[in-house]
Design a protein around this motif. Sequence first.
Motif, mmCIF file in Angstrom:
data_model
loop_
_atom_site.group_PDB
_atom_site.id
_atom_site.type_symbol
_atom_site.label_atom_id
_atom_site.label_comp_id
_atom_site.label_asym_id
_atom_site.label_seq_id
_atom_site.Cartn_x
_atom_site.Cartn_y
_atom_site.Cartn_z
ATOM 1 N N ASP A 131 -23.270 -18.529 31.753
ATOM 2 C CA ASP A 131 -24.375 -19.074 30.955
ATOM 3 C C ASP A 131 -25.469 -19.612 31.861
ATOM 4 N N LYS A 132 -25.062 -20.179 32.958
ATOM 5 C CA LYS A 132 -26.031 -20.813 33.851
ATOM 6 C C LYS A 132 -26.432 -19.913 35.018
ATOM 7 N N PHE A 133 -25.466 -19.231 35.599
ATOM 8 C CA PHE A 133 -25.731 -18.502 36.843
ATOM 9 C C PHE A 133 -25.758 -16.987 36.677
ATOM 10 N N GLY A 134 -25.522 -16.523 35.462
ATOM 11 C CA GLY A 134 -25.542 -15.084 35.237
ATOM 12 C C GLY A 134 -24.266 -14.412 35.724
ATOM 13 N N VAL A 135 -24.029 -13.210 35.237
ATOM 14 C CA VAL A 135 -22.839 -12.453 35.611
ATOM 15 C C VAL A 135 -22.840 -12.180 37.114
ATOM 16 N N ASP A 136 -23.999 -11.789 37.636
ATOM 17 C CA ASP A 136 -24.041 -11.446 39.053
ATOM 18 C C ASP A 136 -23.921 -12.677 39.947
ATOM 19 N N GLY A 137 -24.368 -13.821 39.453
ATOM 20 C CA GLY A 137 -24.164 -15.065 40.188
ATOM 21 C C GLY A 137 -22.679 -15.324 40.381
ATOM 22 N N GLY A 183 -34.050 -13.084 46.342
ATOM 23 C CA GLY A 183 -35.042 -13.033 45.263
ATOM 24 C C GLY A 183 -36.471 -13.132 45.788
ATOM 25 N N ASN A 184 -36.689 -14.058 46.696
ATOM 26 C CA ASN A 184 -38.034 -14.224 47.250
ATOM 27 C C ASN A 184 -38.486 -13.042 48.080
ATOM 28 N N LEU A 185 -37.550 -12.470 48.823
ATOM 29 C CA LEU A 185 -37.911 -11.314 49.639
ATOM 30 C C LEU A 185 -38.431 -10.183 48.745
ATOM 31 N N VAL A 186 -37.735 -9.967 47.638
ATOM 32 C CA VAL A 186 -38.162 -8.916 46.708
ATOM 33 C C VAL A 186 -39.540 -9.253 46.145
ATOM 34 N N MET A 187 -39.678 -10.493 45.696
ATOM 35 C CA MET A 187 -40.937 -10.922 45.087
ATOM 36 C C MET A 187 -42.099 -10.793 46.072
ATOM 37 N N ARG A 188 -41.912 -11.310 47.279
ATOM 38 C CA ARG A 188 -42.983 -11.268 48.282
ATOM 39 C C ARG A 188 -43.367 -9.820 48.574
ATOM 40 N N LEU A 228 -25.660 -3.676 47.932
ATOM 41 C CA LEU A 228 -25.297 -4.751 46.996
ATOM 42 C C LEU A 228 -24.928 -4.255 45.609
ATOM 43 N N MET A 229 -25.177 -2.979 45.369
ATOM 44 C CA MET A 229 -24.908 -2.403 44.047
ATOM 45 C C MET A 229 -23.476 -2.678 43.547
ATOM 46 N N PRO A 230 -22.429 -2.476 44.379
ATOM 47 C CA PRO A 230 -21.080 -2.755 43.867
ATOM 48 C C PRO A 230 -20.890 -4.218 43.480
ATOM 49 N N PRO A 253 -24.257 -5.111 40.131
ATOM 50 C CA PRO A 253 -24.851 -3.865 39.623
ATOM 51 C C PRO A 253 -26.083 -4.087 38.735
ATOM 52 N N ALA A 254 -26.049 -5.063 37.852
ATOM 53 C CA ALA A 254 -27.174 -5.224 36.929
ATOM 54 C C ALA A 254 -28.428 -5.703 37.652
ATOM 55 N N SER A 255 -28.297 -6.703 38.507
ATOM 56 C CA SER A 255 -29.475 -7.206 39.236
ATOM 57 C C SER A 255 -30.043 -6.148 40.163
ATOM 58 N N MET A 256 -29.154 -5.359 40.746
ATOM 59 C CA MET A 256 -29.652 -4.338 41.670
ATOM 60 C C MET A 256 -30.398 -3.235 40.912
ATOM 61 N N GLU A 257 -29.966 -2.978 39.708
ATOM 62 C CA GLU A 257 -30.701 -2.002 38.905
ATOM 63 C C GLU A 257 -32.110 -2.520 38.608
ATOM 64 N N THR A 258 -32.187 -3.796 38.250
ATOM 65 C CA THR A 258 -33.496 -4.414 37.998
ATOM 66 C C THR A 258 -34.351 -4.396 39.261
ATOM 67 N N MET A 259 -33.740 -4.759 40.356
ATOM 68 C CA MET A 259 -34.467 -4.795 41.618
ATOM 69 C C MET A 259 -34.989 -3.402 41.976
#
Length: 508
Positions: free
Chosen positions: A313-319, A354-359, A456-458, A461-467
């Motif tokens: 709920d707080k950190f997400g599945v990938d967290g 997260g920041n590296l991707v954003m920047r 990082l996909m394994p 998986p969900a965050s990496m798809e978004t990324m």
Amino acid sequence: MINSRKYYITTPIYYVNAEPHIGTAYTTIAGDVMARYKRLCGYETFYLTGTDEHGQKILRSALSAGLEPKELADRVVTKYKEVWEELNIKYTRFIRTTEEKHKKAVQFLFRKIDHNGDIYKGKYSGWYCTACERYITLKESPDKKCPVCQRQTEFFEEENYFFKLSKYQDKMLSYLREHKDFIEPSSRYNEIFARVKMGLEDVSVSRASFDWGITMPIDEKHVIWVWFDALTNYLSGIGYPDETDNFKKFWPANVHLIAKDILWFHSVIWPCMLMSAGLEPPCKIFAHGWWTMNADKISKSKGNVVYPRDVIDKFGVDGLRYFLLREIPFGLDGDFSFTALKNRYNNELGNELGNLVMRTVVMVEKYSNSTVPQYNPSEVDKTIMETLRSTQKSICDHMEHFRFSLALENIWEIIRMSNKYIDNVKPWLLAKEKLSHLNTVLYTLTETLRIISIYLMPFMPASMETMRKQLGVSDENISITEGLEFGQIKPGTRVSKGNPLFPRVEDK
Ligand SMILES: [Zn+2]
């Protein structure tokens, strides 16, 4: 290429007297990460999980809940499947021990072992732990408490059928001697080796005092011991004894992932059963550690259970997936702490990745019209190339040996180096004078992120798809062997900024 490279990985099957918690999630996530990794490496992968639904423990839980055992099992199985789906577990098959196919397989295996002369009838009396479904010996525990779970045992006396485990002592010892990596970590190997050397006692493999189990084919008054039943899932799950092609393709299992408390059943009783039936033992048993809470084992009876829901709920599945495999080396015990979880989430996932991707995406949008620019190979930063090359080998090596935390550490070296690279070259200054170098910098960053996303996909998986969508590479056909060469991302690929991948979690 596919057929010669298969990978068969299993989790234990879980008792249906409790909902999935952080401990069962841990094993299942680890199995999923490994299965996904192997798929990316081009292996035909079979990932088996499921539920253990027979035995006295389940019968008692059902009775106290006012349910038939099968009803209880159905409810809890639904729960398991929901949680696994939520945690993004991509198993090949979910096996239930109440399935007809499984029952037939257990009876078939039992008959084979019996035909080999390894089953006999005898009298057993002793102290039994229902929670662990095993007899204890007074040698293990003079106070009659279960040495594994510390519960009070009960005295049983009944006529049982026995499996001649003692007959296999020499075979088992030489098997262990010839396969030093059969049990990992190696400390567990040494433990088991020493214990087998002390001698093996025959085990009782039937029960007559209750009937919630698989009927014994040679005596209908008995049901087959729940551990004999449960272990056979590793065979029945891939089609034993009928679907012979699938079975032949995947057996022996490459690895049974388990928690350390059920190591004896998997590393000694199971291989001996298989030897008796003329089947090969699995290639490896990997026993991971326990999560503790303030140094106490997490368990229902202690009331300190953490459920996946409490975290996601707080950190997400990938967290959650990331934290469990990053925080402690797979194989050791570790303490579960929400403070450590929050720190890793905010720092490593949020600030660093997260920041590296954003920047990177923002700079490509701003300086290169949202498309990945052409680059000059001679201007690519040498340290980044060197790190990519050297970590590539060690990441794969760590993954092969279940050293998930070290693989992640290697991946984070690349991430940290990329952040430092931005700080050092200051693309915003290059934008004023050195456009060609700026293009190479932007290319290097997006390409490095593409490589990171595959590693990082394994794990996530969900965050990496978004990324990958943000990087514009989402529809690429990815594989670890082909994807890691630098220079794959095509100039002209369109990036698009999205929401932060790992939004910061604040204290409440
Ligand atoms: Zn016990």
